[in-house]
Design an enzyme around this catalytic site. Structure first.
Site, PDB file in Angstrom:
ATOM      1  CE  LYS A  62      -4.092  -2.205   1.892  1.00 36.20           C
ATOM      2  NZ  LYS A  62      -3.547  -3.510   2.344  1.00 36.20           N
ATOM      3  CB  THR A  69       9.500   7.994  -1.718  1.00 30.19           C
ATOM      4  OG1 THR A  69      10.237   9.176  -1.434  1.00 30.19           O
ATOM      5  CG2 THR A  69       9.782   6.958  -0.656  1.00 30.19           C
ATOM      6  CB  ALA A 174     -12.663 -13.128   7.714  1.00 30.29           C
ATOM      7  CB  SER A 178     -21.257 -13.079  -1.064  1.00 29.34           C
ATOM      8  OG  SER A 178     -21.513 -13.608  -2.358  1.00 29.34           O
TER       9      SER A 178
END
Ligand code: O7E
Length: 217
Positions: A62, A69, A174, A178
């Site tokens: 991420k 950078t 979790a 779906s």
């Protein structure tokens, strides 16, 4: 990334042997393995090349920095053997373009996070998710990350990006999403972690998801 099953494993375990064992078991059911800070910080960057024999590796760092950078980070991750890097979109067009330019030179992929799948994404991210999706399309990124917990948002984001970009979608199992619903809404791949790597039989759990999505892919 070639779509065969529509399933990406999110391998957020922290033990090298376990990571290898699970990858071996599920490799026939996944189109890619996503690894990120939990696994890389606990085992090392060489985990990327070690797992790349089982499936293409999406490095989920991420990345969210200034253009120079971002480029330096992506360079190291591709050098380590990753096929794709996840970057944040909220840093803006120049940061994203630096990552996409490098990826194109190296024939690799950049996926851009739009709106995240957890409830807290509604605090700030949802308001800018559509703008980020448009920016990802303009920058010609390979695809975007959009939430399986909100299939209606995936459908909106699909309308914005059209069919040139892919949607990879976490939040199945979790987090309550779906797999078949989000594929029907317009996602190309689902990203699934705990429902597979914490299952008694990870291969069977992966197969079940693949079977569930088969008719919609
Ligand atoms: O809930 P799980 O266990 O199935 O894991 C989901 C994985 O997707 C986990 O690695 C988490 O960090 C990631 N993820 C989300 O859950 N929601 C998001 O919005 C974005 C990601 C993510 O992977 O972003 C980059 C693809």
């Amino acid at each position: 990334m070639e779509r065969k099953t529509g399933l990406i494993l999110a391998l957020d375990v922290t033990d090298r042997m376990e990571a290898v064992a699970i990858s071996e078991k599920v490799s026939g059911y996944v189109d890619a393995i996503k690894i990120g800070y939990p696994l890389v910080l606990s085992t090392g960057m060489d985990m990327i090349s070690q797992l790349s024999k089982y499936a293409p590796i999406i490095a989920d760092f991420k990345v969210a920095d200034i253009p120079n950078t971002n480029r330096l980070i992506c360079e190291q991750v591709f050098k380590a053997g990753a096929d794709a890097v996840i970057v944040q979109g909220f840093t803006g067009h120049d940061s994203l373009e630096a990552a996409v330019k490098l990826a194109k030179e190296q024939k690799k992929d950049i996926y851009v996070v739009t709106e995240m799948s957890h409830p807290g994404a509604l605090d700030f991210m949802q308001q800018v998710g559509e703008g980020i999706a448009k920016m990802a399309a303009d920058a010609k990124a390979s695809g975007v990350v959009a939430p399986a917990t909100r299939p209606e948002r995936v459908a909106e984001i699909r309308k914005i990006i059209g069919n040139d970009l892919s949607i990879i979608s976490p939040g199945v199992g979790a987090q309550g999403g779906s797999a078949s619903d989000v594929i029907k809404a317009g996602a190309d791949w689902v990203i699934v972690g705990r429902s597979i790597y914490q299952a008694e039989d990870p291969a069977m759990a992966a197969k079940k998801l693949v079977d569930e999505m088969k008719e919609f892919i």
